[in-house]
Design an enzyme around this catalytic site. Structure first.
Site, PDB file in Angstrom:
ATOM      1  N   ASP A 171      16.424  27.552  71.386  1.00  0.00           N
ATOM      2  CA  ASP A 171      17.556  27.822  72.267  1.00  0.00           C
ATOM      3  C   ASP A 171      17.036  28.722  73.390  1.00  0.00           C
ATOM      4  OD1 ASP A 171      19.981  28.020  73.475  1.00  0.00           O
ATOM      5  OD2 ASP A 171      21.093  28.635  71.696  1.00  0.00           O
TER       6      ASP A 171
HETATM    7  C1  BGC Z   1      23.223  27.948  74.405  1.00  0.00           C
HETATM    8  C2  BGC Z   1      22.795  26.521  74.160  1.00  0.00           C
HETATM    9  C3  BGC Z   1      22.538  25.837  75.478  1.00  0.00           C
HETATM   10  C4  BGC Z   1      21.506  26.615  76.245  1.00  0.00           C
HETATM   11  C5  BGC Z   1      21.169  26.017  77.589  1.00  0.00           C
HETATM   12  C6  BGC Z   1      22.261  28.675  75.316  1.00  0.00           C
HETATM   13  O1  BGC Z   1      22.754  29.912  75.682  1.00  0.00           O
HETATM   14  O2  BGC Z   1      23.318  28.629  73.179  1.00  0.00           O
HETATM   15  O3  BGC Z   1      23.788  25.854  73.423  1.00  0.00           O
HETATM   16  O4  BGC Z   1      22.145  24.522  75.248  1.00  0.00           O
HETATM   17  O5  BGC Z   1      21.986  27.923  76.465  1.00  0.00           O
HETATM   18  O6  BGC Z   1      22.224  26.166  78.468  1.00  0.00           O
END
Ligand code: BGC
Length: 737
Positions: free
Chosen positions: A229
């Protein structure tokens, strides 16, 4: 055409390989000679391709895209075909934006209603999440766009999400928090999996070798790429060693230098780097976008968003057949600012820039009149607005109140403090219910809420976050153009405190203790026989269904269950037939029952169909952490078939034999029922020959002593007056064979 294999990887420079295992920027991989970079984008509820590539917070606008319903609503459809079609449409939309890998769906469980991302999660149940998640992923990937399944794993709160440790026992981990990932990984083979921010039992997920390699790859056979993530990597070298392939978004040149130095200094085995680089390259190669970009028919996609929402909304209550509102001559008071400014999508990575929002106000029928009723930017009543709403209600045949949260309330990155609607809304609903006999509440919220007025209003429609076609879809259901068929994929408790995880939720900044173990959602409420506001699996229709003729048959490796369902009303409709298993065989803590099958059927008036379920061994298994095995115990079970977890229509007993039978090893600590359960003839002969059977039989035959006797291990039988010499003789005979 470049062949991607280890030979190719070894032909790259160390710096090139190091660059591959970290993002080139927020949304792109690095690229190397012969393999183009690929793009990631968010979008479980519509494509979020930022206009500004550096914007990960969704603070600036993204490119226009159709806003589809959030997962909480989609899951309520319990409809795999619908989710598959949704995946196809979403995949096509992603392809049109040159996206190679879509970030989502999120298959984390809804453990507590306070969790900020519940609106993005499918269900409190792993079977529902796993099957619908599989359909979703297969749909997207069939459109030529890869999926990064997220967030692996045990992510159920937002506070301190980058550092919190989810502390969960092994059984709950396997049966609940991993089960749906396992299902999707095995059945849909996603291109990638995104490791979560949190720690699991103290170990950051990005460095969790047991999860990222042991369970995901070695046990489940995952061959795709593990990406982090955004910002989940604490120590990139440790992460690569544990099985992470791609750090996102990475720290640019610094990340690359770190890896190069680690290899040169011998802190990172070059093979580990090569392996990760190969997996990243494989995804870049397999999901590369063709130069030609398909176009998107926004109008058609909007119509599909409408269909998805209408097919998923949940009719929670409908006394005296208040709904549908299908009499054009009857006037309708439409009340509530949410009709004009609907809450139709969540914020954070789910947020899109919708193409065409149709509000409930814009879509309302001709015989309806609107009054604002309350202000979304306040929680206290506005007397003028209340008076207007009451006056309008008084002169209308029906009242429809739109209630819920303001836009922006539901977002990643934050949790909630309560699950109550704003006071001004609760008060207004109560006031209108007191003066009118025909009051419908339409809810726009991301997760379970309290409804203190539920007993006073006539009908309740849960529309969750319905996407940009919220207005049309809501009226489709309210007017009966669509017969509702959604079911709750989560329980709605009466009070927040009824949820067992509330005791521990956000109680500690550093850790989240999952002390309720396997008792999540209906697994807890139904075992506890606690009153709920609306149970898991509940949802009404404008027609009725009758259940009949339950048949249960054990085959060689499966149990076959059939039941007949008939539409006994006068409208076509759909029913979600649910199968629950009651386990009375295993001597471990068990929920009252667990969902082990569901099928959605569509029936014309008077039509009947036979629904068939094939239950495999796993449907009867619990996870035995002591020997790390799924264990199906032979013995007594009950098969339940019904319309919700609290509306069981048919039940039948089952004596399971395809599992395993208890084989107790007899020692001085064994109990008399261990002797009875032993299939070893030596034990039975010794029982007779030692005289132990004759010595204990009178005490077992006596109702006053039988229970006590059953609870004494052999070495303590002496306290019940049994000669210890007899016990020793028995044990010697058993030991000598
Ligand atoms: C979120 C993810 C997301 C990623 C990219 C993160 O903060 O937890 O779900 O895909 O950001 O935007």
């Amino acid at each position: 055409m470049t062949t991607i294999d280890m030979h190719f990887v070894q032909g790259l420079t160390l710096a090139e390989r190091a660059a591959l295992v970290t993002g080139a920027d927020f949304w792109y991989t690095a690229q190397v000679p012969g393999v183009e970079r690929v793009m990631f984008a968010d979008g479980p509820a519509g494509i979020r391709k930022p206009n500004n590539a550096q914007d990960t917070m969704g603070l600036t606008e993204s490119e226009p895209a159709v806003a589809f319903p959030s997962a909480a609503l989609l899951a309520s459809s319990f409809d795999e075909d619908l989710l598959h079609r949704y995946g196809q449409q979403l995949g096509a939309a992603a392809a049109a934006k040159q996206v190679s890998v879509l970030l989502g769906p999120e298959v984390n469980l809804k453990r507590n209603p306070l969790a900020g991302r519940n609106f993005e999660y499918l269900s409190e149940d792993p079977l529902v999440t796993g099957r619908l998640g599989t359909a979703f992923v297969k749909g997207v990937q069939s459109a030529g766009v890869g999926i990064a399944l997220k967030h692996f794993a045990v992510t159920n709160r937002e506070s301190h999400r980058y550092t919190v440790s989810s502390n969960v026992d092994e059984r709950a981990l396997r049966e609940l928090y991993l089960a749906q990932f396992e299902k999707v990984v095995k059945a849909a083979r996603p291109a990638a999996i995104m490791c979560a921010y949190n720690r699991l039992n103290g170990v950051p997920m990005s460095e969790n070798q047991r999860l990222l390699t042991g369970i995901l790859r070695d046990e489940w056979g995952f061959t795709g790429m593990v990406m982090s993530d955004w910002g989940a990597v604490v120590d990139h070298v440790a992460a690569l060693k544990a099985g992470l392939d791609l750090e996102m978004p990475g720290k640019g040149a610094q990340s690359v230098a770190e890896i190069v130095q680690a290899v040169k200094a011998g802190r990172l085995d070059e093979m580990a780097l090569n392996r990760a680089a190969l997996r990243v390259l494989q995804v870049m190669h397999d999901w590369a976008r063709p130069a030609q970009t398909p176009t998107v028919d926004f109008a058609a996609k909007h119509q599909f968003a409408r269909e998805l929402a209408a097919q998923s909304m949940v009719l929670l209550q409908n006394w005296d057949e208040e709904l549908p509102l299908d009499q054009p001559a009857e006037s309708i008071a439409v009340i509530g600012e949410l009709a004009a400014h609907p809450h139709f999508m969540g914020r954070g990575s789910s947020q899109v820039n919708p193409t065409h929002v149709v509000t409930p106000l814009a879509a309302m029928p001709k015989q309806a009149t609107y009054a604002q009723g309350y202000r979304l930017d306040q929680t206290t009543a506005d007397p003028t607005l209340v008076d207007e709403a009451v006056a309008l209600a008084k002169r209308s045949d029906h009242v429809v109140i739109f209630a819920g949260y303001p836009d922006g309330y539901e977002s990643e990155g934050l949790d909630h403090d309560d699950i109550n609607l704003p006071d001004n809304q609760n008060e207004l609903i109560a006031q209108l219910a007191a003066i009118h006999q025909h009051v419908t509440v339409v809810l726009q919220n991301g997760a379970a809420i309290t409804m203190p007025w539920a007993g006073d209003v006539t009908a309740i429609l849960e529309s969750y976050l319905a996407g940009e076609a919220v207005g049309e879809a809501t009226w489709d259901v309210l007017t009966g153009a669509v017969n509702p068929s959604g079911k709750l994929a989560e329980s709605f408790p009466v009070y927040l405190g009824d949820n067992p995880a509330t005791l521990f939720f956000n109680a500690d900044a550093e850790k989240e203790d999952y002390r309720e173990g396997i008792f999540v959602g209906y697994r807890y409420y139904d075992t506890k026989e606690l009153e709920v506001r609306f149970p898991f699996g509940h949802g009404m229709s404008y027609t009725d269904f009758a259940y009949d003729d339950l048949q249960v048959e054990e085959l060689a490796d499966t149990v076959k269950v059939t039941a007949t369902v008939k539409n006994i009303g006068d409208r076509a409709g759909k029913e979600v037939v649910q199968l629950y298993v009651v386990n009375e065989a295993s001597w471990v803590a068990m929920p009252a029952h667990e969902l082990r099958g569901f099928e959605k059927v569509s029936l014309a008036p008077g039509e009947a169909t036979t629904v068939t379920f094939e239950l495999d061994r796993r449907a009867f298994s619990w996870y035995n952490a002591a020997n790390e095995q799924w264990q199906a115990d032979n013995g007594h079970y009950e098969i339940q078939v019904g319309s919700s977890s609290r509306d069981i229509r048919l039940q039948a007993p089952l004596e399971l034999t395809l599992g395993q039978t208890r084989q107790p090893v007899i020692t001085a600590d064994s109990y008399l029922d261990d002797i009875e359960a032993s299939a070893d003839p030596v034990v039975q002969i010794a029982f007779e020959q030692s005289g132990l059977k004759a010595a204990v039989q009178p005490l077992l035959d006596n109702p006053a002593t039988v229970k006590i006797m059953e609870n004494l291990p052999l070495r303590v039988l002496v306290t019940a007056g049994v000669d210890d010499a007899i016990v020793q003789k028995f044990l010697n005979l058993v030991l000598c064979g």
